[in-house]
Design a protein around this motif. Structure first.
Motif, PDB file in Angstrom:
ATOM      1  N   ASN A   1      -3.698   5.255  -1.981  1.00 20.63           N
ATOM      2  CA  ASN A   1      -4.693   4.983  -1.011  1.00 20.63           C
ATOM      3  C   ASN A   1      -5.739   5.312  -1.580  1.00 20.63           C
TER       4      ASN A   1
ATOM      5  N   GLU B   1       0.969  -1.210  -0.155  1.00 26.55           N
ATOM      6  CA  GLU B   1       0.096   0.002  -0.126  1.00 26.55           C
ATOM      7  C   GLU B   1       0.926   1.157   0.084  1.00 26.55           C
ATOM      8  N   GLU B   2       0.142   2.093  -0.698  1.00 31.57           N
ATOM      9  CA  GLU B   2       1.047   3.491  -0.560  1.00 31.57           C
ATOM     10  C   GLU B   2       1.414   3.921   1.032  1.00 31.57           C
TER      11      GLU B   2
HETATM   12  C1  LIG Z   1      -2.102   6.173   2.951  1.00 31.72           C
HETATM   13  O1  LIG Z   1      -2.467   5.311   3.591  1.00 31.72           O
HETATM   14  C2  LIG Z   1      -1.739   4.978   5.030  1.00 31.72           C
HETATM   15  C3  LIG Z   1      -2.377   4.007   5.853  1.00 31.72           C
HETATM   16  O2  LIG Z   1      -2.953   2.906   5.026  1.00 31.72           O
HETATM   17  C4  LIG Z   1      -1.490   6.161   5.819  1.00 31.72           C
HETATM   18  O3  LIG Z   1      -0.267   5.861   6.514  1.00 31.72           O
HETATM   19  C5  LIG Z   1      -0.631   7.227   4.389  1.00 31.72           C
HETATM   20  O4  LIG Z   1      -0.424   8.337   5.223  1.00 31.72           O
HETATM   21  C6  LIG Z   1      -1.547   7.505   3.576  1.00 31.72           C
HETATM   22  N1  LIG Z   1      -0.842   8.214   2.398  1.00 31.72           N
HETATM   23  C7  LIG Z   1      -1.642   9.331   2.064  1.00 31.72           C
HETATM   24  C8  LIG Z   1      -0.604  10.271   0.818  1.00 31.72           C
HETATM   25  O5  LIG Z   1      -2.722   9.498   2.334  1.00 31.72           O
END
Ligand SMILES: *[C@@H]1O[C@H](CO)[C@@H](O)[C@H](O)[C@H]1NC(C)=O
Ligand SMILES: *[C@@H]1O[C@H](CO)[C@@H](O)[C@H](O)[C@H]1NC(C)=O
Ligand SMILES: *[C@@H]1O[C@H](CO)[C@@H](O)[C@H](O)[C@H]1NC(C)=O
Ligand SMILES: *[C@@H]1O[C@H](CO)[C@@H](O)[C@H](O)[C@H]1NC(C)=O
Ligand SMILES: *[C@@H]1O[C@H](CO)[C@@H](O)[C@H](O)[C@H]1NC(C)=O
Ligand SMILES: *[C@@H]1O[C@H](CO)[C@@H](O)[C@H](O)[C@H]1NC(C)=O
Ligand SMILES: *[C@@H]1O[C@H](CO)[C@@H](O)[C@H](O)[C@H]1NC(C)=O
Ligand SMILES: *[C@@H]1O[C@H](CO)[C@@H](O)[C@H](O)[C@H]1NC(C)=O
Ligand SMILES: *[C@@H]1O[C@H](CO)[C@@H](O)[C@H](O)[C@H]1NC(C)=O
Ligand SMILES: *[C@@H]1O[C@H](CO)[C@@H](O)[C@H](O)[C@H]1NC(C)=O
Ligand SMILES: *[C@@H]1O[C@H](CO)[C@@H](O)[C@H](O)[C@H]1NC(C)=O
Length: 595
Positions: free
Chosen positions: A507, A427-428
């Motif tokens: 995300n 996941e991102e």
């Molecule tokens: C994407 O999701 C993760 C948790 O799944 C989170 O930690 C992260 O900050 C998020 N990234 C963005 C760019 O929103």
């Protein structure tokens, strides 16, 4: 009595026979020209360097060698050497001869060598070399000859060697060499020729050695030497405008030695030479050739010597000398080689001479084979020297003889590859670990090349880092980190590579995909619940109504006594509707959620 006249004359005859040679010899001793030196026993007359303007008289007629070099002779008249019929060698080099009359060398029937180098001859008129049936060597180099006319050398049927270098030749007529039926060696040098005189050369059917030096010829057309079937040695030297050889330029030849030196060849002319299967010697020195390619010389199985000195050689590919089972001499001094691997050779068993001096060699395991064989190899007293070590750092000038084989070991890296290839999804914002384990000796260093072609190695710290065990760690992955990563394991012996694929879900897509999943998994129990409820309602409506009716009866009966049953019924129905409402609301929420 009748015999008396014979007996009477005999003493006189004997006396004459005894005296004549004596007078002749004393005479010859006395007739040595004043400015010459005669060695009558060797039949040699030296008149060189005497500022002579004419051939001196009274040269002993039995002379076999006459040296008239370094004088100021200007012309030679017809028949002027006709007295000297015993002459075998005549040296007229470095005079000021500009004119030789036809027939000048007439009747020199035994003359074998004629030197006319360093004069001012502008042409070779037909007939100049008549009457020289034994002439084997003719040197007319360093003159000002502009063209060879038809039949210039036609009577020189015994001529074996013709030196015609350093003239102003701009043209060789097609019949110029006709009649030179014994010619074995021809040198054309420092001329203003702009093309190979193919037609003229085609008459030299017995030519064995041809040297074409210092010429401004820029190309060798196909079939230039087509009819020189006996030619064994071809030397092309200092043709600065020659950058390549056409594939059929040497067609028809069956050479044993080929030199193309100090030209501008950028590639080994593999195609032009591949048919020369009897070639034993190949010299391509002083050409800007940078690579010897693998398996390209394989057809030249008799090749024994290869020279490419003073070039720009940086790479000798694996199998460069494949098929050369008789290979003895390799001369690569003065190039840019950092290494020379044993894998370049068919076998190093026959290798005798190896010149690698003057190369920036990196002494690592790739050169171990040389260090091991150094006692058997002849470096011609030019030991190769280590300029750097395998990392290319530092200057370590060490002689091969100072290096012990035990110090150097070698095994090419191999990467343990997974099948199917590594594919990782994160996941991102998550962390990715791509593994890569290389094995080799010395242990290979691992580096990675990112999908954006950025090289990542252990020295790099940060979000993307190569750990000591070769794993690529990506902290806080971004969608743009996704793609194909190349792991490269490298040591002095070579490299191995492996691809790994990373996918980073953004995300947004995580939300969509996950919620879709959640929605479906949530919607399914919900649908089951509704169905079940509907079923229960459908099947149980009569008992339900019955129980309600019984209740009513019961309550009303009871209410007759207390009078509060109505309140309870009102309370019971809303409790059920509230539950139903909660379910429909949840359904609505889930259905609305995707956007
Ligand atoms: C994407 O999701 C993760 C948790 O799944 C989170 O930690 C992260 O900050 C998020 N990234 C963005 C760019 O929103
Ligand atoms: C030849 O002539 C030059 C000058 O013309 C003279 O210097 C030289 O000494 C002469 N050489 C001989 C051997 O006479
Ligand atoms: C040949 O070339 C040289 C130098 O390139 C030049 O000096 C000479 O005059 C030329 N000769 C002829 C005959 O063109
Ligand atoms: C080529 O030359 C070799 C010797 O150099 C000879 O043995 C061979 O017969 C020749 N081949 C041809 C086709 O002339
Ligand atoms: C190798 O090349 C060098 C430099 O050109 C030369 O001096 C040497 O003689 C060559 N060695 C052989 C065996 O031809
Ligand atoms: C290469 O030489 C440099 C400088 O001398 C040294 O720091 C480095 O450790 C050497 N590398 C190897 C592999 O020997
Ligand atoms: C990758 O980068 C290297 C230099 O680091 C460059 O030589 C090469 O051409 C690049 N390859 C691509 C496909 O961009
Ligand atoms: C590599 O090293 C890292 C940290 O040192 C560790 O987390 C990881 O499991 C190792 N990977 C392998 C394949 O050994
Ligand atoms: C690996 O080695 C080969 C030669 O063996 C070379 O052509 C290639 O460029 C190398 N690859 C890398 C990534 O260094
Ligand atoms: C959502 O998941 C499906 C497979 O489950 C995938 O094909 C699709 O690419 C994903 N969506 C995004 C935006 O990554
Ligand atoms: C999906 O459901 C799981 C548990 O079933 C939950 O942990 C997760 O947060 C849900 N994801 C979303 C995007 O609602």
């Amino acid at each position: 009595m009748e015999a008396s006249p014979g007996t009477k004359w005999r003493p006189l005859l004997l006396l004459l026979l005894a005296v004549i040679p004596g007078t002749f010899l004393t005479g010859s001793r006395h007739t040595c020209p004043s400015r010459c030196r005669c060695l009558s026993q060797d039949k040699v007359v030296f008149c060189n360097g005497r500022n002579l303007t004419a051939v001196p008289g009274r040269i002993p007629p039995d002379s076999e060698l006459l040296d008239l070099s370094q004088n100021v002779l200007r012309t030679l008249q017809q028949g002027m050497f006709s007295r000297l019929q015993a002459l075998k060698e005549l040296d007229l080099s470095y005079n000021a001869l500009s004119n030789i009359e036809p027939g000048a060398f007439n009747s020199l029937k035994r003359l074998m060598t004629l030197r006319l180098t360093g004069n001012k001859l502008k042409m070779v008129p037909s007939g100049v070399f008549t009457g020289l049936p034994s002439l084997a060597v003719l040197d007319i180099s360093e003159n000002e000859i502009v063209l060879f006319q038809d039949h210039s050398f036609k009577d020189l049927s015994s001529l074996r060697k013709l030196e015609a270098g350093d003239n102003h030749l701009i043209f060789v007529s097609s019949q110029a060499f006709s009649g030179l039926q014994s010619l074995r060696q021809l040198t054309l040098e420092k001329c203003n020729l702009t093309g190979v005189p193919t037609e003229a050369l085609s008459h030299l059917r017995h030519l064995v050695e041809l040297r074409l030096k210092v010429l401004s010829i820029g190309s060798v057309p196909d079939h230039s030497f087509q009819k020189l079937h006996r030619l064994k040695v071809l030397e092309i030297h200092r043709w600065p405008s020659l950058t390549a050889l056409r594939p059929h330029s040497l067609a028809g030849l069956n050479l044993t030695a080929l030199s193309i030196t100090r030209c501008s060849l950028r590639e080994v002319p593999y195609k032009a030479i591949h048919h020369l299967v009897h070639l034993r010697f190949l010299d391509l020195s002083h050409n800007p050739i940078s690579v010897l390619r693998g398996r390209k010389l394989a057809e030249l199985s008799r090749l024994q010597e290869f020279h490419l000195t003073g070039g720009r050689l940086a790479t000798v590919q694996a199998h460069a000398f494949h098929g050369l089972v008789h290979f003895r001499v390799l001369n690569l001094s003065g190039n840019g080689l950092r290494t020379l691997e044993e894998g370049a050779f068919h076998s190093v068993g026959n290798l005798e001479v190896l010149r690698l001096d003057g190369n920036p060699l990196a002494c690592d395991c790739r050169l171990l084979w040389i260090i091991r064989r150094q006692r058997r190899l002849n470096f011609e007293a030019r030991q190769p020297v280590c300029a750097t070590n395998s990392t290319g750092e530092g200057k370590v000038f060490r002689k091969f003889s100072d290096i012990l084989p035990g110090h150097i070991t070698c095994r090419k890296p191999t990467i343990e590859k997974e099948t199917p290839p590594q594919r990782l999804s994160v996941e991102e914002g998550g962390r990715a670990m791509l593994t890569c384990k290389g094995d080799g000796d010395p242990p290979p260093t691992i580096s990675w090349v990112s999908p954006h072609n950025v090289s990542l190695d252990a020295s790099r710290k940060g979000r993307l880092a190569v750990l000591p065990n070769g794993t690529l760690r990506i902290h806080h992955a971004f969608p743009q980190d996704g793609g194909a990563y190349l792991c490269v394991a490298r040591n002095a012996a070579g490299n191995d590579t492996m691809w790994a694929h990373l996918r980073v879900f953004s995300n947004f897509s995580v939300r969509v995909n996950a919620s879709a999943l959640n929605a479906s998994s949530a919607a399914l129990p919900f649908l089951l619940d509704v169905g079940t409820l509907a079923g229960i309602l459908a099947i149980g409506i009569v008992p339900f109504l019955c129980s309600v009716a019984i209740c009513f009866v019961f309550i009303s009966l009871w209410n007759k006594g207390r009078g509060t049953a109505k309140h309870h019924i009102i309370n019971a129905v809303p409790r059920y509707s509230r539950g139903y409402k909660a379910v429909t609301n949840r359904h609505k929420r889930v259905a609305n959620k995707p956007r």
